[in-house]
Scaffold this motif. Structure first.
Motif, short mmCIF file in Angstrom:
data_model
loop_
_atom_site.label_atom_id
_atom_site.label_comp_id
_atom_site.label_asym_id
_atom_site.label_seq_id
_atom_site.Cartn_x
_atom_site.Cartn_y
_atom_site.Cartn_z
N UNK A 139 -16.27 -77.69 37.51
CA UNK A 139 -16.76 -78.05 38.83
C UNK A 139 -17.34 -79.45 38.85
N UNK A 140 -17.05 -80.18 39.93
CA UNK A 140 -17.61 -81.51 40.10
C UNK A 140 -19.13 -81.44 40.22
N UNK A 141 -19.81 -82.32 39.50
CA UNK A 141 -21.26 -82.43 39.65
C UNK A 141 -22.07 -81.42 38.87
N UNK A 142 -21.40 -80.45 38.21
CA UNK A 142 -22.14 -79.45 37.44
C UNK A 142 -22.48 -80.01 36.05
N UNK A 143 -23.57 -79.54 35.50
CA UNK A 143 -23.95 -79.89 34.13
C UNK A 143 -23.56 -78.74 33.20
N UNK A 144 -22.78 -79.04 32.17
CA UNK A 144 -22.29 -78.02 31.24
C UNK A 144 -22.93 -78.12 29.86
N UNK A 145 -23.83 -79.05 29.69
CA UNK A 145 -24.45 -79.22 28.39
C UNK A 145 -23.79 -80.32 27.58
N UNK A 146 -24.54 -80.91 26.67
CA UNK A 146 -24.08 -82.06 25.90
C UNK A 146 -22.85 -81.74 25.05
N UNK A 147 -22.85 -80.59 24.39
CA UNK A 147 -21.75 -80.26 23.48
C UNK A 147 -20.44 -80.13 24.24
N UNK A 148 -20.47 -79.43 25.37
CA UNK A 148 -19.26 -79.27 26.17
C UNK A 148 -18.75 -80.64 26.62
N UNK A 149 -19.63 -81.47 27.11
CA UNK A 149 -19.23 -82.79 27.60
C UNK A 149 -18.60 -83.64 26.51
N UNK A 150 -19.18 -83.59 25.33
CA UNK A 150 -18.66 -84.40 24.22
C UNK A 150 -17.33 -83.85 23.70
N UNK A 151 -17.23 -82.53 23.55
CA UNK A 151 -16.05 -81.96 22.92
C UNK A 151 -14.86 -81.88 23.86
N UNK A 163 -15.92 -73.80 43.97
CA UNK A 163 -15.58 -72.80 42.97
C UNK A 163 -14.38 -71.95 43.39
N UNK A 164 -14.27 -71.65 44.67
CA UNK A 164 -13.17 -70.84 45.16
C UNK A 164 -11.82 -71.46 44.80
N UNK A 165 -11.71 -72.77 44.95
CA UNK A 165 -10.45 -73.45 44.62
C UNK A 165 -10.13 -73.31 43.14
N UNK A 166 -11.14 -73.48 42.29
CA UNK A 166 -10.90 -73.33 40.86
C UNK A 166 -10.47 -71.93 40.48
N UNK A 167 -11.11 -70.94 41.07
CA UNK A 167 -10.74 -69.54 40.80
C UNK A 167 -9.30 -69.26 41.21
N UNK A 168 -8.94 -69.72 42.40
CA UNK A 168 -7.58 -69.48 42.90
C UNK A 168 -6.54 -70.18 42.04
N UNK A 169 -6.82 -71.38 41.58
CA UNK A 169 -5.88 -72.11 40.73
C UNK A 169 -5.72 -71.41 39.38
N UNK A 170 -6.82 -70.92 38.84
CA UNK A 170 -6.74 -70.17 37.58
C UNK A 170 -5.93 -68.91 37.75
N UNK A 176 -5.45 -72.76 32.60
CA UNK A 176 -5.56 -71.76 31.53
C UNK A 176 -6.98 -71.24 31.40
N UNK A 177 -7.96 -72.10 31.66
CA UNK A 177 -9.36 -71.74 31.55
C UNK A 177 -10.15 -72.41 32.67
N UNK A 178 -11.19 -71.73 33.13
CA UNK A 178 -12.10 -72.31 34.11
C UNK A 178 -13.52 -72.18 33.58
N UNK A 179 -14.20 -73.31 33.42
CA UNK A 179 -15.59 -73.31 32.94
C UNK A 179 -16.52 -73.17 34.13
N UNK A 180 -17.34 -72.14 34.11
CA UNK A 180 -18.21 -71.86 35.25
C UNK A 180 -19.35 -70.95 34.79
N UNK A 181 -20.21 -70.55 35.73
CA UNK A 181 -21.23 -69.58 35.35
C UNK A 181 -20.90 -68.21 35.92
N UNK A 182 -21.38 -67.18 35.27
CA UNK A 182 -21.03 -65.81 35.65
C UNK A 182 -21.59 -65.47 37.04
N UNK A 183 -22.82 -65.87 37.31
CA UNK A 183 -23.50 -65.49 38.55
C UNK A 183 -22.72 -65.95 39.78
#
Length: 258
Positions: A139-151, A163-170, A176-183
């Protein structure tokens, strides 16, 4: 001479006792729609754990808080520029700390995970080398943590404004994967129909805590200080834990009732 010194001390005490007061009678709290944290109902009423906390804070401070939902980047920019007083729910990051003043305590906790199509298992085991070459969404503008950003700098990343667009595309197989939060993701999934089922896969990418944030200008410091004291009292009394349980929100372990 003693009288003059006494008068100076009294004046200093008066200045110190009033310097922390919230001068504004009305405040603006902004954010984007975060399930169970900050939402607007069909009747226009705002709800969520963030609203529960701020409404109680407003009552204590005898101020009025107005709410506004905006795209996430715009909401952040409004607080950065001092156009709004409070940003509801940002995760903390080094970049954000340069432009925002965060509350001393978080008020909720999220698991950041990858979602994948149920019928398309992946090799994710916490090792980023194993997902090299996969199409990944975030997602644009979300913070995923330093490790995720670097790797993920060398990985194929698609960004989505909602988020709806990302879910539909997945679900359609465009990712193949969508990085997001469960809530947030489970809330969106409960409202839409998708071609193929998706599911969170373990291990988690990261744990992120959500805070209130304020403009990083001196005139907003009393507001932040008063809020920090208020939230600490909610932690200590167990009121935050009770409100979070009602909303179905996970909170940092330090805020749980013993």
């Amino acid at each position: 001479m003693a009288v003059k010194n006494t008068l100076k001390q009294l004046l200093l005490l008066l200045l110190l006792s009033t310097s922390g007061a919230i001068n504004a009678q009305e405040l603006l709290a902004v954010g984007t729609s975060f399930s169970q944290i900050f939402e607007q109902k069909s009747n226009g009423e705002y709800s969520g754990l963030g609203v529960d906390i701020l409404n109680r804070f407003a009552e204590q401070q005898k101020v009025v808080i107005h709410y506004q939902i905006a795209p996430w980047r715009r909401a952040q920019a409004m607080v950065e520029r001092g156009q709004a007083d409070i940003l509801i729910g940002p995760y903390i990051s080094e970049a954000r700390q340069k432009v925002l003043a965060f509350s001393s305590l978080a008020f909720y906790r999220d698991e950041i995970v990858f979602y994948a199509r149920t019928n398309n298992p992946t090799t994710w085991d916490g090792t980023y080398d194993n997902i090299h070459g996969l199409r990944i969404g975030k997602m644009q503008g979300w913070s995923y943590g330093y490790r995720f950003n670097e790797r993920t700098k060398t990985l194929t990343i698609n960004e989505f404004a909602d988020l709806k667009s990302g879910i539909e595309r997945l679900s359609r197989g465009d990712l193949d994967l969508l990085a997001t939060n469960v809530r947030n993701t489970q809330a969106v999934l409960s409202q839409i129909k998708i071609p193929q089922a998706i599911t969170p896969i373990m291990p988690v990418i990261d744990i992120q805590d959500g805070f209130m944030a304020f403009p990083k200008y001196q005139k907003f410091q009393p507001l932040q200080q008063h809020f920090d004291q208020f939230l600490q009292a909610m932690y200590d009394s167990g009121e935050l834990a009770k409100l979070a349980k009602i909303r179905g929100v996970t909170i940092p372990s330090s805020a749980l009732i013993d």
